[in-house]
Scaffold this motif. Structure first.
Motif, short mmCIF file in Angstrom:
data_model
loop_
_atom_site.label_atom_id
_atom_site.label_comp_id
_atom_site.label_asym_id
_atom_site.label_seq_id
_atom_site.Cartn_x
_atom_site.Cartn_y
_atom_site.Cartn_z
N VAL A 5 5.16 11.18 -0.39
CA VAL A 5 5.63 10.11 0.64
C VAL A 5 4.37 9.94 1.69
N LEU A 6 4.06 11.21 2.34
CA LEU A 6 3.00 11.26 3.16
C LEU A 6 1.83 10.46 2.83
N ALA A 59 9.46 2.49 2.47
CA ALA A 59 8.94 2.08 1.10
C ALA A 59 8.62 3.33 0.21
N ALA A 60 7.90 4.29 0.93
CA ALA A 60 7.64 5.32 0.08
C ALA A 60 8.83 6.14 -0.33
N ILE A 77 10.31 7.18 -4.35
CA ILE A 77 10.63 8.78 -4.44
C ILE A 77 11.94 8.59 -5.32
N ALA A 78 13.10 7.93 -4.38
CA ALA A 78 14.25 7.96 -4.65
C ALA A 78 14.50 7.41 -6.34
N GLY A 79 13.91 6.24 -6.32
CA GLY A 79 13.63 5.64 -7.54
C GLY A 79 13.43 6.53 -8.59
N ALA A 80 12.40 7.33 -8.54
CA ALA A 80 11.73 8.06 -9.71
C ALA A 80 12.57 9.03 -9.72
N GLU A 81 13.44 9.88 -8.67
CA GLU A 81 14.29 11.02 -9.00
C GLU A 81 15.54 10.55 -9.73
N PHE A 98 0.78 -1.36 -0.04
CA PHE A 98 -0.03 -0.01 -0.25
C PHE A 98 0.85 1.20 -0.05
N ALA A 99 2.03 1.31 0.65
CA ALA A 99 2.70 2.26 0.82
C ALA A 99 3.38 2.79 -0.64
N VAL A 100 3.72 1.56 -1.49
CA VAL A 100 4.34 1.84 -2.69
C VAL A 100 3.05 2.41 -3.82
N ALA A 101 2.13 1.72 -3.54
CA ALA A 101 0.85 2.11 -4.36
C ALA A 101 0.33 3.37 -4.13
N GLY A 102 0.53 3.79 -2.91
CA GLY A 102 -0.19 4.96 -2.54
C GLY A 102 0.93 6.15 -3.13
#
Lengths: 206, 206, 206
Positions: B124-125, B161-162, B166-170, B105-109
């Motif tokens: 992230v929040l 997880a979140a 984010i790090a991956g997307a950046e 859920f953290a990843v999907a959210g």
């Protein structure tokens, strides 16, 4: 997207920090660990404004569009965690700060609702919700009956502040002095009511 | 309307089923009847994603636009109702499943928040909210202080997880392996923290 | 903005008053003061519809666009405050009124969801949410496990009413008689289930 004025933003951020502090203090008293303290600070600080923004259709809510909200809430949690003994010795100052947050949030919430085109009665309700929402969520999360239902003059003080904002807008008065006067009035009503022990009537035979 | 990827959808639906199971199990333990069990399953399964969707303006929320969410939640309630003794003998597996739901859920959210154009910090929040929201509502409904406030490394695992998402997307990394790695990392942090009894610090003198 | 029909509006407003009354009565029993009573009345009366409107994207929600909602909720709080002894002698009539509110809100909530283009299954869920949401928030605020989780046939009665609305719409039947029949069916199922003490099964070995 309608931007709120710098004054409302400053009021909002100050309120966020203050309410986050009350949330963090409750969390420390309940012996939550540092993550629990931070979560409760953030929720208490942001829930009122989030609910308001959802209801006026200001999506994503201001606190998710502007990192300063989250940073202010996070900071308040850390301050509550590390300076808890000092804060706790200051029962009165915390009450006074909370009253200040109450007045600020009521004004900011009501003003933003007006900016988004709501009519006066709902705008007042949203001012009260902004001011009281965070505290309600805080108390629900630690399984207590929310202070707004138990304390005599709490929602009432937020109501007064919001009504003054509306009255000022209806009379066409300049917004900044009205906002300051409204926040002050809500703040003072709350502080004086605690200080004098004012209480509201209970139902006959309850 | 922005559609989420099949991977996020699969993660979402798996998380829905798992969280529904935890809600249903709590309901059975509280001796609720079959309707109470199903209601608590549905609420636990869907509340986190609903809150996220409301906040990013994905209205109506995914779980009201796609019947599979509701069906997965309903199924989890029925499974909890009929296989409760088996589930309860499996304290560890349920904890492990819950940790899996937390990571998913953290990843999907967080991923969905990015898809809707939110900036990293709020994304992230929202990942943490998606992961922890259902459990919070579940615990509030049975009048308990939510686990996310009491348990040491819970919101923290969702946060990890979140943050990886984010790090991956950046860094412009491919989304699918990053999503899997992030969910795994959140899952592992949670499981290991329970297994080793890790605890976070409490406030000095609390 | 999609307007709801006069029939749905009348059902909504009647439901608001009735639910506000139940909220106010609970508040008086908990010895809250007049402000607490009014706050709990308003929240109980409006929360279900607010949640529904947020989820279908009807923002600002009807109860913030049309002052009559707030006025009906406020009135119900005052009635609960001043006529509490009379209301309390009337345990059965209050239960019957609450059942009426349940049926009315389920129909109004489901009908509005259809009007906003939702498919049948989510529309049913929103009907149940509209009917049960206010009571859930009321019970959570006074730190009780919500009635919808504890009482045998409560969400079930709302479900029945919503399903009849859907069935009528699918069959192309005229809306007004279907709405009335659906509200009546939900109402009767609730009343009869209390009267006959019907109970739903609990999980084997719970």
């Amino acid at each position: 997207m309608t931007d709120i004025s710098p004054l409302l933003l400053a009021m909002d951020l100050t309120g966020v920090f203050i309410f986050g502090l009350t949330g963090g203090t409750v969390a420390v008293r309940r012996q939550l660990d540092i993550f629990g303290v931070i979560v409760l600070s953030i929720v208490t600080a942001l829930a009122g404004g989030l609910l308001r923004d959802l209801m006026i259709g200001a999506v994503p809510p201001a606190s998710l569009r502007d990192d300063r909200y989250l940073i202010a809430a996070l900071l308040s949690g850390l301050v509550a965690f590390f300076f808890h003994p000092q804060i706790n010795r200051l029962v009165k100052p915390v009450m006074v700060l909370d009253a200040a947050g109450l007045g600020l949030f009521a004004v900011a919430g009501c003003g933003k609702a007006l900016t988004y085109g709501l009519t006066p009665v709902p705008a007042v309700l949203l001012g009260v919700l902004t001011a009281c929402g965070g505290g309600v969520v805080r108390d629900v999360l630690v399984a207590e009956v929310p202070r707004v239902l138990r304390e005599e003059i709490y929602a009432m003080a937020a109501l007064l502040a919001a009504v003054i904002v509306i009255a000022g807008a209806e009379l066409g008065l300049p917004r900044t002095p009205v906002a300051i006067a409204a926040a002050l009035a809500g703040f003072l009503l709350r502080v004086v009511s605690v200080w004098r022990g004012w209480s509201a009537p209970r139902a006959p035979g309850s």
